[in-house]
Design an enzyme around this catalytic site. Sequence first.
Site, PDB file in Angstrom:
ATOM      1  CB  ALA A  57      -2.640   7.382  -3.387  1.00  0.00           C
TER       2      ALA A  57
ATOM      3  CB  THR B 223      -0.986  -0.044   1.194  1.00  0.00           C
ATOM      4  OG1 THR B 223      -1.971   0.979   1.032  1.00  0.00           O
ATOM      5  CG2 THR B 223      -0.277   0.140   2.525  1.00  0.00           C
ATOM      6  CG  ASN B 224      -0.390   4.657  -1.445  1.00  0.00           C
ATOM      7  OD1 ASN B 224      -1.077   5.414  -0.776  1.00  0.00           O
ATOM      8  ND2 ASN B 224      -0.864   4.032  -2.521  1.00  0.00           N
ATOM      9  NE  ARG B 225       5.688   7.220   3.977  1.00  0.00           N
ATOM     10  CZ  ARG B 225       5.964   6.822   5.209  1.00  0.00           C
ATOM     11  NH1 ARG B 225       5.106   7.036   6.180  1.00  0.00           N
ATOM     12  NH2 ARG B 225       7.103   6.217   5.473  1.00  0.00           N
ATOM     13  CB  SER B 226      -2.996   7.795   0.066  1.00  0.00           C
ATOM     14  OG  SER B 226      -4.274   8.386   0.046  1.00  0.00           O
TER      15      SER B 226
END
Length: 223
Positions: free
Chosen positions: A88, A21-24
Amino acid sequence: MNVLVTAGPTREAIDPVRYLTNRSSGKMGYEIAAAFAREGHAVLLVSGPTALDLPEGVDFLPVESAAEMHDAVSRQIGRMRIAVFAAAVADYRPLRVADGKIKKSKQPLTLELEPTPDILGSARTEFGFRGTLVGFAAETSDLEAQARDKLVRKGCDLVVANDVSQPGIGFDSDVNEVLLVRPDRIEPLPRASKHELARTLVRIMLEIHHEKTNVANPSCTSD
Ligand code: C5P
Protein backbone atom coordinates in the site's frame (compact mmCIF):
# COMPACT_ATOMS: atom_id res chain seq x y z
CA MET A 1 11.46 -19.43 -10.11
CA ASN A 2 12.31 -15.90 -8.88
CA VAL A 3 9.34 -14.02 -7.45
CA LEU A 4 9.21 -10.43 -6.16
CA VAL A 5 6.54 -9.40 -3.66
CA THR A 6 6.06 -5.87 -2.35
CA ALA A 7 4.13 -5.50 0.89
CA GLY A 8 3.21 -3.22 3.75
CA PRO A 9 2.67 0.52 3.93
CA THR A 10 5.27 3.16 3.18
CA ARG A 11 6.28 6.01 5.49
CA GLU A 12 6.73 9.45 4.00
CA ALA A 13 8.73 11.75 6.23
CA ILE A 14 7.35 15.13 7.32
CA ASP A 15 10.25 15.93 9.65
CA PRO A 16 12.81 13.79 11.53
CA VAL A 17 10.15 12.37 13.91
CA ARG A 18 6.89 12.42 11.91
CA TYR A 19 5.58 10.72 8.80
CA LEU A 20 2.49 10.04 6.68
CA THR A 21 1.39 6.42 6.34
CA ASN A 22 -1.74 4.23 6.00
CA ARG A 23 -3.52 1.32 7.69
CA SER A 24 -1.90 -1.50 5.71
CA SER A 25 -0.72 -4.33 7.97
CA GLY A 26 1.25 -6.09 5.23
CA LYS A 27 -0.51 -9.42 6.00
CA MET A 28 -1.70 -10.18 2.47
CA GLY A 29 1.74 -9.61 0.92
CA TYR A 30 3.53 -11.61 3.64
CA GLU A 31 1.09 -14.52 3.20
CA ILE A 32 1.65 -14.47 -0.57
CA ALA A 33 5.44 -14.42 -0.09
CA ALA A 34 5.16 -17.33 2.36
CA ALA A 35 2.90 -19.32 0.02
CA PHE A 36 5.32 -18.93 -2.93
CA ALA A 37 8.24 -19.97 -0.69
CA ARG A 38 6.34 -23.08 0.51
CA GLU A 39 5.93 -24.03 -3.18
CA GLY A 40 9.73 -23.94 -3.49
CA HIS A 41 10.13 -20.57 -5.24
CA ALA A 42 12.89 -18.03 -4.52
CA VAL A 43 11.03 -15.07 -3.06
CA LEU A 44 12.28 -11.54 -2.44
CA LEU A 45 9.97 -9.60 -0.15
CA VAL A 46 10.41 -5.82 -0.43
CA SER A 47 8.47 -4.47 2.50
CA GLY A 48 7.62 -1.23 4.22
CA PRO A 49 7.53 -1.24 8.04
CA THR A 50 5.17 -3.86 9.53
CA ALA A 51 4.80 -5.70 12.85
CA LEU A 52 4.90 -9.11 11.12
CA ASP A 53 7.42 -11.92 11.46
CA LEU A 54 9.43 -12.65 8.35
CA PRO A 55 8.05 -15.72 6.53
CA GLU A 56 10.38 -18.70 6.50
CA GLY A 57 12.63 -19.12 3.47
CA VAL A 58 12.03 -15.64 2.06
CA ASP A 59 14.73 -13.04 1.25
CA PHE A 60 13.92 -9.70 2.79
CA LEU A 61 14.65 -6.15 1.70
CA PRO A 62 13.19 -3.65 4.16
CA VAL A 63 12.38 -0.14 2.94
CA GLU A 64 10.58 2.88 4.38
CA SER A 65 9.44 5.33 1.74
CA ALA A 66 7.87 4.95 -1.70
CA ALA A 67 11.11 6.30 -3.20
CA GLU A 68 13.14 3.60 -1.41
CA MET A 69 10.67 0.90 -2.55
CA HIS A 70 10.87 2.23 -6.12
CA ASP A 71 14.70 2.06 -6.02
CA ALA A 72 14.72 -1.45 -4.52
CA VAL A 73 12.22 -2.77 -7.10
CA SER A 74 14.04 -1.11 -10.01
CA ARG A 75 17.29 -2.86 -8.96
CA GLN A 76 15.72 -6.30 -8.38
CA ILE A 77 12.88 -6.76 -10.87
CA GLY A 78 15.13 -7.62 -13.84
CA ARG A 79 15.76 -11.17 -12.58
CA MET A 80 12.12 -11.88 -11.60
CA ARG A 81 9.57 -14.05 -13.44
CA ILE A 82 6.57 -12.99 -11.36
CA ALA A 83 6.14 -9.63 -9.58
CA VAL A 84 3.32 -9.12 -7.10
CA PHE A 85 2.71 -5.56 -5.92
CA ALA A 86 0.74 -5.94 -2.70
CA ALA A 87 2.25 -2.89 -0.97
CA ALA A 88 0.00 0.00 0.00
CA VAL A 89 2.37 2.63 -1.32
CA ALA A 90 1.59 6.19 -0.24
CA ASP A 91 0.31 8.15 -3.24
CA TYR A 92 1.62 11.47 -1.90
CA ARG A 93 4.57 12.61 0.18
CA PRO A 94 5.53 15.97 1.69
CA LEU A 95 7.14 18.16 -0.95
CA ARG A 96 9.71 19.31 1.61
CA VAL A 97 11.00 17.33 4.59
CA ALA A 98 11.80 19.69 7.46
CA ASP A 99 15.40 19.40 8.70
CA GLY A 100 14.35 19.82 12.33
CA LYS A 101 11.21 18.85 14.27
CA ILE A 102 8.40 21.22 13.26
CA LYS A 103 7.50 23.41 16.25
CA LYS A 104 3.95 23.61 17.57
CA SER A 105 2.20 26.93 17.01
CA LYS A 106 -1.34 28.30 17.32
CA GLN A 107 -1.53 28.78 13.55
CA PRO A 108 -2.89 26.17 11.12
CA LEU A 109 -0.14 24.21 9.41
CA THR A 110 -0.34 23.38 5.71
CA LEU A 111 1.65 20.48 4.31
CA GLU A 112 2.26 20.60 0.60
CA LEU A 113 2.26 17.11 -0.96
CA GLU A 114 3.62 15.76 -4.22
CA PRO A 115 2.86 12.44 -5.91
CA THR A 116 5.20 9.51 -5.18
CA PRO A 117 6.60 7.37 -8.00
CA ASP A 118 4.06 4.79 -9.21
CA ILE A 119 6.08 1.60 -8.79
CA LEU A 120 3.59 -0.79 -10.38
CA GLY A 121 3.02 1.74 -13.17
CA SER A 122 6.79 1.81 -13.81
CA ALA A 123 7.16 -1.98 -14.12
CA ARG A 124 6.40 -2.35 -17.84
CA THR A 125 7.65 1.06 -18.97
CA GLU A 126 10.59 2.30 -16.89
CA PHE A 127 11.82 -1.13 -15.68
CA GLY A 128 10.98 -3.06 -18.90
CA PHE A 129 9.52 -6.00 -16.93
CA ARG A 130 8.21 -8.75 -19.25
CA GLY A 131 7.17 -11.37 -16.66
CA THR A 132 3.82 -11.93 -14.96
CA LEU A 133 2.67 -8.72 -13.27
CA VAL A 134 0.09 -8.67 -10.49
CA GLY A 135 -1.33 -5.51 -8.95
CA PHE A 136 -3.75 -4.93 -6.12
CA ALA A 137 -6.58 -2.43 -6.04
CA ALA A 138 -8.16 -1.21 -2.83
CA GLU A 139 -11.27 0.73 -3.74
CA THR A 140 -14.28 2.19 -1.99
CA SER A 141 -16.52 2.31 -5.10
CA ASP A 142 -16.80 0.91 -8.67
CA LEU A 143 -14.52 -1.99 -7.75
CA GLU A 144 -14.65 -3.79 -11.08
CA ALA A 145 -14.32 -0.72 -13.31
CA GLN A 146 -11.44 0.69 -11.27
CA ALA A 147 -9.63 -2.63 -11.24
CA ARG A 148 -10.05 -3.09 -14.98
CA ASP A 149 -8.75 0.43 -15.59
CA LYS A 150 -5.68 -0.36 -13.44
CA LEU A 151 -5.14 -3.67 -15.26
CA VAL A 152 -5.02 -1.94 -18.63
CA ARG A 153 -3.15 1.24 -17.64
CA LYS A 154 -0.42 -0.58 -15.74
CA GLY A 155 -0.07 -3.57 -18.06
CA CYS A 156 -0.99 -6.15 -15.39
CA ASP A 157 -1.86 -9.80 -16.05
CA LEU A 158 -4.04 -9.83 -12.94
CA VAL A 159 -5.49 -7.25 -10.57
CA VAL A 160 -6.66 -8.46 -7.17
CA ALA A 161 -9.35 -6.01 -6.14
CA ASN A 162 -10.88 -5.53 -2.73
CA ASP A 163 -13.61 -3.26 -1.54
CA VAL A 164 -12.14 -1.46 1.46
CA SER A 165 -15.48 0.17 2.33
CA GLN A 166 -16.78 -3.21 3.57
CA PRO A 167 -16.32 -3.67 7.31
CA GLY A 168 -14.17 -6.55 8.56
CA ILE A 169 -12.18 -7.27 5.40
CA GLY A 170 -9.11 -5.87 3.73
CA PHE A 171 -6.87 -3.37 5.48
CA ASP A 172 -5.51 -4.57 8.82
CA SER A 173 -7.85 -7.58 8.91
CA ASP A 174 -7.09 -11.32 8.85
CA VAL A 175 -9.76 -12.00 6.25
CA ASN A 176 -10.38 -10.72 2.77
CA GLU A 177 -12.83 -11.11 -0.10
CA VAL A 178 -11.48 -10.21 -3.51
CA LEU A 179 -12.44 -9.91 -7.14
CA LEU A 180 -9.89 -11.22 -9.64
CA VAL A 181 -9.74 -9.12 -12.78
CA ARG A 182 -7.84 -10.51 -15.77
CA PRO A 183 -7.80 -9.30 -19.38
CA ASP A 184 -10.27 -12.02 -20.44
CA ARG A 185 -12.23 -12.83 -17.29
CA ILE A 186 -13.51 -11.72 -13.92
CA GLU A 187 -13.81 -14.05 -10.97
CA PRO A 188 -14.99 -13.30 -7.43
CA LEU A 189 -13.32 -15.36 -4.70
CA PRO A 190 -15.30 -16.12 -1.55
CA ARG A 191 -14.37 -14.57 1.79
CA ALA A 192 -11.43 -16.42 3.31
CA SER A 193 -8.53 -15.93 5.69
CA LYS A 194 -5.59 -14.14 4.10
CA HIS A 195 -3.59 -17.32 4.68
CA GLU A 196 -6.08 -19.42 2.71
CA LEU A 197 -6.56 -16.72 0.07
CA ALA A 198 -2.79 -16.43 -0.48
CA ARG A 199 -2.63 -20.15 -1.36
CA THR A 200 -5.41 -19.73 -3.91
CA LEU A 201 -3.86 -16.56 -5.35
CA VAL A 202 -0.45 -18.17 -5.72
CA ARG A 203 -2.00 -21.16 -7.53
CA ILE A 204 -3.81 -18.79 -9.93
CA MET A 205 -0.71 -16.58 -10.44
CA LEU A 206 1.35 -19.66 -11.32
CA GLU A 207 -1.37 -20.79 -13.78
CA ILE A 208 -1.39 -17.36 -15.41
CA HIS A 209 2.41 -17.40 -15.59
CA HIS A 210 2.48 -20.85 -17.21
CA GLU A 211 -0.23 -19.88 -19.74
CA LYS A 212 1.64 -16.71 -20.61
CA THR A 213 5.02 -18.41 -20.94
CA ASN A 214 3.64 -21.26 -23.05
CA VAL A 215 1.75 -18.92 -25.37
CA ALA A 216 4.81 -16.67 -25.73
CA ASN A 217 7.07 -19.67 -26.38
CA PRO A 218 5.09 -22.79 -27.35
CA SER A 219 8.20 -25.00 -27.36
CA CYS A 220 9.00 -24.12 -23.77
CA THR A 221 7.12 -26.14 -21.16
CA SER A 222 9.24 -25.45 -18.10
CA ASP A 223 8.39 -22.49 -15.79
O1 C5P B 1 -3.35 3.15 -8.40
P1 C5P B 1 -3.35 2.45 -7.09
O2 C5P B 1 -2.42 3.07 -6.09
O3 C5P B 1 -4.70 2.21 -6.50
O4 C5P B 1 -2.78 1.00 -7.45
C1 C5P B 1 -2.61 0.04 -6.48
C2 C5P B 1 -1.55 -0.91 -6.94
O5 C5P B 1 -0.41 -0.18 -7.37
C3 C5P B 1 -1.03 -1.83 -5.86
O6 C5P B 1 -0.64 -3.03 -6.50
C4 C5P B 1 0.15 -1.08 -5.30
O7 C5P B 1 1.09 -1.95 -4.71
C5 C5P B 1 0.69 -0.41 -6.52
N1 C5P B 1 1.30 0.91 -6.29
C6 C5P B 1 2.64 1.07 -6.51
N2 C5P B 1 3.20 2.32 -6.36
C7 C5P B 1 2.45 3.38 -6.00
C8 C5P B 1 1.07 3.22 -5.78
C9 C5P B 1 0.52 1.96 -5.93
O8 C5P B 1 3.33 0.11 -6.81
N3 C5P B 1 3.02 4.57 -5.85
